[in-house]
Design a protein around this motif. Structure first.
Motif, short mmCIF file in Angstrom:
data_model
loop_
_atom_site.label_atom_id
_atom_site.label_comp_id
_atom_site.label_asym_id
_atom_site.label_seq_id
_atom_site.Cartn_x
_atom_site.Cartn_y
_atom_site.Cartn_z
N ARG A 103 0.86 -1.17 0.00
CA ARG A 103 0.00 0.00 0.00
C ARG A 103 0.90 1.22 0.00
NH1 ARG A 103 -2.43 -3.77 -0.90
NH2 ARG A 103 -4.34 -4.62 0.04
N LEU A 104 0.76 2.07 -1.00
CA LEU A 104 1.58 3.26 -1.12
C LEU A 104 0.67 4.49 -1.20
CD1 LEU A 104 4.07 2.10 -3.94
CD2 LEU A 104 4.31 1.80 -1.46
N THR A 105 0.90 5.45 -0.31
CA THR A 105 0.15 6.71 -0.34
C THR A 105 1.07 7.80 -0.86
OG1 THR A 105 -1.25 6.03 1.52
CG2 THR A 105 -1.17 8.38 1.00
N LEU A 106 0.65 8.45 -1.93
CA LEU A 106 1.49 9.42 -2.62
C LEU A 106 1.12 10.85 -2.24
CD1 LEU A 106 1.52 7.90 -6.22
CD2 LEU A 106 2.87 7.24 -4.21
N GLY A 107 2.09 11.75 -2.42
CA GLY A 107 1.86 13.16 -2.16
C GLY A 107 2.85 13.99 -2.95
N SER A 108 2.85 15.27 -2.68
CA SER A 108 3.76 16.18 -3.36
C SER A 108 4.61 16.91 -2.34
CB SER A 108 2.98 17.19 -4.21
OG SER A 108 2.12 17.98 -3.39
N SER A 109 5.66 17.54 -2.83
CA SER A 109 6.54 18.33 -1.99
C SER A 109 7.00 19.52 -2.82
CB SER A 109 7.75 17.51 -1.53
OG SER A 109 8.56 17.17 -2.65
N LEU A 110 7.69 20.45 -2.19
CA LEU A 110 8.23 21.58 -2.93
C LEU A 110 9.18 21.10 -4.02
CD1 LEU A 110 8.62 24.62 -3.35
CD2 LEU A 110 10.39 24.57 -1.56
N ALA A 111 9.98 20.08 -3.70
CA ALA A 111 10.94 19.56 -4.67
C ALA A 111 10.24 18.96 -5.88
CB ALA A 111 11.84 18.52 -4.02
N THR A 112 9.20 18.14 -5.66
CA THR A 112 8.50 17.55 -6.80
C THR A 112 7.76 18.62 -7.59
OG1 THR A 112 6.56 16.99 -5.45
CG2 THR A 112 8.24 15.29 -5.71
N ALA A 113 7.24 19.65 -6.92
CA ALA A 113 6.56 20.73 -7.63
C ALA A 113 7.53 21.46 -8.56
CB ALA A 113 5.94 21.71 -6.64
N ILE A 114 8.74 21.73 -8.07
CA ILE A 114 9.75 22.41 -8.89
C ILE A 114 10.14 21.54 -10.08
CG2 ILE A 114 12.16 23.20 -8.93
CD1 ILE A 114 11.75 24.05 -5.99
N LEU A 115 10.44 20.28 -9.81
CA LEU A 115 10.88 19.38 -10.88
C LEU A 115 9.78 19.15 -11.91
CD1 LEU A 115 12.85 16.82 -8.69
CD2 LEU A 115 13.84 18.37 -10.37
#
Length: 219
Positions: A103-115
């Motif tokens: 079970r994997l719960t995904l999200g975002s971060s500042l780093a993923t938003a920039i990339l």
């Protein structure tokens, strides 16, 4: 770009590591340019260093074996689905009676938003150039703290690959292998490799395309 690079579309994770000492990579190619139209593969490194490939359908191993080798290959039935759009459920029933629930719960971060912004606004032709791939790979590892995961390189057998994907972080995960809870995600205490491909120090997830070198025999 190598004319033998062919697109494999889907989602993948370059590394999950649990406190039990199990490391994993997973690739779900929902569309491929080969005779096997779609296949799901889960790579498992046991605490004792054994490399096991669980693959659905097993026929896809004829393709995978041109890229990587494993100590054991096990045909499996791998079912998967999403709940609440951000949680991935994966259930494996292997031919050797192994069971695995992820079970994997995904999200975002500042780093993923920039990339992801860079990936979106940069012309695709420019993204595929050698200098841009080098810059992207460096940024990918520095911003996400992955420890040396490559977005372009060679497989264990020397076949070329390059990935083009939208990124997410794995906020939470659970894994149950043969009824045993593998514990929470953690950083590997040492680098773990499948051939030249490293299990990421931090768990991330990607949606997109892996362009892999395919031989005429498997296309």
């Amino acid at each position: 770009m190598n004319k033998n690079l062919r697109p494999f579309h889907g989602f993948f994770s370059p590394g999950l590591y649990f406190t039990s000492g199990h490391g994993m990579r997973l690739y779900n190619f929902t569309s491929t340019p080969t005779d096997v139209e779609a296949f799901f593969q889960i790579w498992v490194m046991t605490p004792r260093g054994k490399k096991v490939l669980y693959v659905d359908p097993e026929a896809a191993n004829a393709i995978i074996s041109t890229w990587y080798s494993f100590d054991e290959v096990v045909g499996s039935t791998i079912s998967w689905g999403w709940s609440e759009s951000d949680t991935l459920h994966i259930d494996v029933e292997a031919d050797d009676d192994t069971t695995l629930e992820l079970r994997l719960t995904l999200g975002s971060s500042l780093a993923t938003a920039i990339l992801n912004t860079i990936i979106t606004i940069t012309p695709r032709a420019l993204m595929r150039t050698r200098p841009m791939l080098a810059i992207s790979g460096l940024s990918f590892n520095l911003l996400l703290g992955l420890g040396g995961v490559h977005i372009k390189g060679e497989t264990e057998t020397g076949k070329e690959y390059v990935t083009e994907a939208r990124l997410a972080v794995v906020k939470d995960a659970s894994a149950v292998l043969n009824g045993e809870d593998l514990g929470p995600l953690t950083r590997p205490p040492r680098p773990i490799y499948f051939g030249p491909s490293r299990v990421a120090d931090r768990p991330v997830f990607a949606f997109g395309t892996a362009r892999l070198e395919v031989t005429s025999a498997t296309a």
